[in-house]
Design a protein around this motif. Structure first.
Motif, PDB file in Angstrom:
ATOM      1  N   CYS A  73       7.208  24.112  39.432  1.00 11.21           N
ATOM      2  CA  CYS A  73       6.080  24.983  39.077  1.00 11.21           C
ATOM      3  C   CYS A  73       5.241  25.412  40.274  1.00 11.21           C
ATOM      4  O   CYS A  73       5.729  25.459  41.404  1.00 11.21           O
ATOM      5  CB  CYS A  73       5.242  24.317  38.003  1.00 11.21           C
ATOM      6  N   THR A  74       3.967  25.784  40.039  1.00 12.17           N
ATOM      7  CA  THR A  74       3.115  26.411  41.053  1.00 12.17           C
ATOM      8  C   THR A  74       2.270  25.411  41.828  1.00 12.17           C
ATOM      9  O   THR A  74       2.101  25.523  43.036  1.00 12.17           O
ATOM     10  CB  THR A  74       2.200  27.467  40.404  1.00 12.17           C
ATOM     11  N   GLY A  75       1.710  24.441  41.120  1.00  8.27           N
ATOM     12  CA  GLY A  75       0.852  23.466  41.781  1.00  8.27           C
ATOM     13  C   GLY A  75      -0.617  23.822  41.719  1.00  8.27           C
ATOM     14  O   GLY A  75      -1.002  24.977  41.544  1.00  8.27           O
ATOM     15  N   ASN A  76      -1.444  22.806  41.891  1.00  6.10           N
ATOM     16  CA  ASN A  76      -2.895  22.986  41.864  1.00  6.10           C
ATOM     17  C   ASN A  76      -3.418  23.514  43.192  1.00  6.10           C
ATOM     18  O   ASN A  76      -2.843  23.272  44.258  1.00  6.10           O
ATOM     19  CB  ASN A  76      -3.576  21.645  41.575  1.00  6.10           C
ATOM     20  N   GLY A  77      -4.539  24.244  43.099  1.00  5.07           N
ATOM     21  CA  GLY A  77      -5.288  24.618  44.289  1.00  5.07           C
ATOM     22  C   GLY A  77      -4.642  25.650  45.174  1.00  5.07           C
ATOM     23  O   GLY A  77      -4.981  25.752  46.357  1.00  5.07           O
ATOM     24  N   ARG A  78      -3.738  26.471  44.630  1.00  3.95           N
ATOM     25  CA  ARG A  78      -3.087  27.505  45.442  1.00  3.95           C
ATOM     26  C   ARG A  78      -3.923  28.777  45.467  1.00  3.95           C
ATOM     27  O   ARG A  78      -4.710  29.046  44.565  1.00  3.95           O
ATOM     28  CB  ARG A  78      -1.697  27.821  44.890  1.00  3.95           C
ATOM     29  N   LYS A  79      -3.710  29.568  46.505  1.00  8.44           N
ATOM     30  CA  LYS A  79      -4.377  30.857  46.650  1.00  8.44           C
ATOM     31  C   LYS A  79      -3.322  31.941  46.831  1.00  8.44           C
ATOM     32  O   LYS A  79      -2.239  31.695  47.359  1.00  8.44           O
ATOM     33  CB  LYS A  79      -5.309  30.866  47.871  1.00  8.44           C
ATOM     34  N   GLY A  80      -3.654  33.145  46.402  1.00 10.97           N
ATOM     35  CA  GLY A  80      -2.783  34.285  46.632  1.00 10.97           C
ATOM     36  C   GLY A  80      -1.613  34.394  45.678  1.00 10.97           C
ATOM     37  O   GLY A  80      -0.724  35.217  45.875  1.00 10.97           O
ATOM     38  N   ARG A  81      -1.601  33.576  44.609  1.00 11.84           N
ATOM     39  CA  ARG A  81      -0.499  33.630  43.640  1.00 11.84           C
ATOM     40  C   ARG A  81      -0.763  34.621  42.522  1.00 11.84           C
ATOM     41  O   ARG A  81       0.141  34.981  41.792  1.00 11.84           O
ATOM     42  CB  ARG A  81      -0.256  32.254  43.038  1.00 11.84           C
ATOM     43  N   GLY A  82      -2.009  35.038  42.351  1.00  9.98           N
ATOM     44  CA  GLY A  82      -2.336  36.024  41.332  1.00  9.98           C
ATOM     45  C   GLY A  82      -2.992  35.404  40.121  1.00  9.98           C
ATOM     46  O   GLY A  82      -3.138  34.176  40.014  1.00  9.98           O
ATOM     47  N   PRO A  83      -3.410  36.250  39.177  1.00  4.27           N
ATOM     48  CA  PRO A  83      -4.046  35.755  37.947  1.00  4.27           C
ATOM     49  C   PRO A  83      -3.178  34.732  37.240  1.00  4.27           C
ATOM     50  O   PRO A  83      -1.956  34.827  37.235  1.00  4.27           O
ATOM     51  CB  PRO A  83      -4.188  37.033  37.103  1.00  4.27           C
ATOM     52  N   TYR A  84      -3.843  33.751  36.654  1.00  2.00           N
ATOM     53  CA  TYR A  84      -3.240  32.624  35.945  1.00  2.00           C
ATOM     54  C   TYR A  84      -2.692  31.549  36.886  1.00  2.00           C
ATOM     55  O   TYR A  84      -2.544  30.399  36.483  1.00  2.00           O
ATOM     56  CB  TYR A  84      -2.110  33.056  34.996  1.00  2.00           C
ATOM     57  N   PHE A  85      -2.340  31.890  38.127  1.00  2.00           N
ATOM     58  CA  PHE A  85      -1.691  30.935  39.014  1.00  2.00           C
ATOM     59  C   PHE A  85      -2.600  30.440  40.138  1.00  2.00           C
ATOM     60  O   PHE A  85      -2.369  29.361  40.670  1.00  2.00           O
ATOM     61  CB  PHE A  85      -0.425  31.551  39.620  1.00  2.00           C
ATOM     62  N   ASP A  86      -3.622  31.221  40.507  1.00  4.49           N
ATOM     63  CA  ASP A  86      -4.550  30.776  41.545  1.00  4.49           C
ATOM     64  C   ASP A  86      -5.470  29.678  41.009  1.00  4.49           C
ATOM     65  O   ASP A  86      -5.888  29.709  39.839  1.00  4.49           O
ATOM     66  CB  ASP A  86      -5.410  31.941  42.033  1.00  4.49           C
TER      67      ASP A  86
END
Length: 306
Positions: A73-86
């Protein structure tokens, strides 16, 4: 979803999140949707909003003495992934532990491809530094996919929805000495093989399970919704090579149908997996069908085909 038994393998799903996606991005053919989707569980089509629930989840397999995590999956605390994922803040690791796979017990981590929502939990941030989440695991990266995203490669061509993913989620694994770059096909264990399934990305792959006569494909993003099983030409935006993605879908549909294999995609809504049938006119999706691990009938094969 309860733990499933596929031959000698145990399978669990670990959820990160789900989000609504317009089904019109794939098709707005009302007759087709009525014929093939309306009878599926509600997450496959909300008739009022004409959306489906796009589920981000990982699969955990326990087989051949290994605990294998597929698509973290995406993981916590990411930036620049877009809506729902940041800026996610979800208890993914706690859910993983509840599924019987605490982070330090995972033996193999495998990403079908290196989009952010398939490799994010490879790492977590500690004191401002991204470090491996699974310290005792071997992380398998497919060579063609690795080269496609490697920011040190002058020919790399990232998508605008996948910034910094390689440097945050892959390079720290390499630096820690936990990475193994493989070519396909690659035998993980007697029951598991990594096979090519290109198109969605140039190095996209899948995992084939063959255990005690039960077959399953952990197919990543080869499919995002069952409409693509019936009509492989339907697609969501973002494929590296659409023609190849369609050919991969066509091939996998035929294999899964001929073999009676289960499909475990990365984003299907509940029950999140299923198998295929053919009514003489169309191939179509049949959700579920595998026995729960605690079911005394959980020996082999697909149950409740219809």
């Amino acid at each position: 979803m309860s733990t499933l038994r596929l031959g000698g393998a145990l399978v669990d799903r670990v959820a990160e999140q789900s989000l609504p996606v317009p089904l019109g991005l794939l098709t707005d053919d009302a007759a087709f949707l009525s014929r093939r989707v309306a009878q599926l569980p509600g997450g496959f089509l909300d008739q009022e909003s004409m959306t489906f629930r796009f589920s981000s989840h990982s699969w955990v397999l326990v087989v051949d003495g290994l605990t294998v995590l597929i698509d973290p999956c995406t993981g916590n605390g990411r930036k620049g992934r877009g809506p729902y994922f940041d800026d996610l803040e979800v208890p993914f690791l706690e859910r993983l532990a509840e599924a019987g796979a605490p982070a330090d017990t995972v033996d193999i981590v495998f990403c079908t491809h290196l989009h952010h929502d398939h490799c994010g939990w490879n790492t977590t941030q500690v004191d401002g530094t991204w470090v491996p989440t699974f310290p005792n695991a071997t992380y398998l990266f497919v060579d063609q996919e690795y080269r496609r995203w490697d920011t040190a490669n002058p020919d790399e061509h990232p998508n605008d929805f996948n910034p910094s993913t390689f440097d945050e989620c892959v390079r720290p694994i390499v630096d820690a000495g936990l990475a193994k770059v493989i070519s396909t096909p690659y035998v993980v264990s007697p029951s598991l093989t990594v096979e090519p399934a290109p198109g969605h990305t140039v190095g996209h792959t899948m995992v084939r399970l063959d255990s005690d006569g039960v077959l399953a494909y952990f197919s990543g993003d080869a499919f995002h919704h069952p409409v693509q099983l019936t009509r492989p030409e339907l697609h969501l935006p973002g494929c590296d090579d659409l023609a190849t993605a369609i050919a991969t879908r066509q091939s996998l549909v035929r294999r899964a149908l001929d073999e009676g294999a289960f499909l475990f995609p990365a984003h299907f809504p509940a029950p999140h997996y299923g198998h295929l049938a053919d009514d003489g006119e169309e191939v179509y999706f049949v959700p579920g069908g595998a026995p729960n691990a605690d079911d005394p009938r959980a020996a082999t094969g697909v149950q409740n085909l219809e």
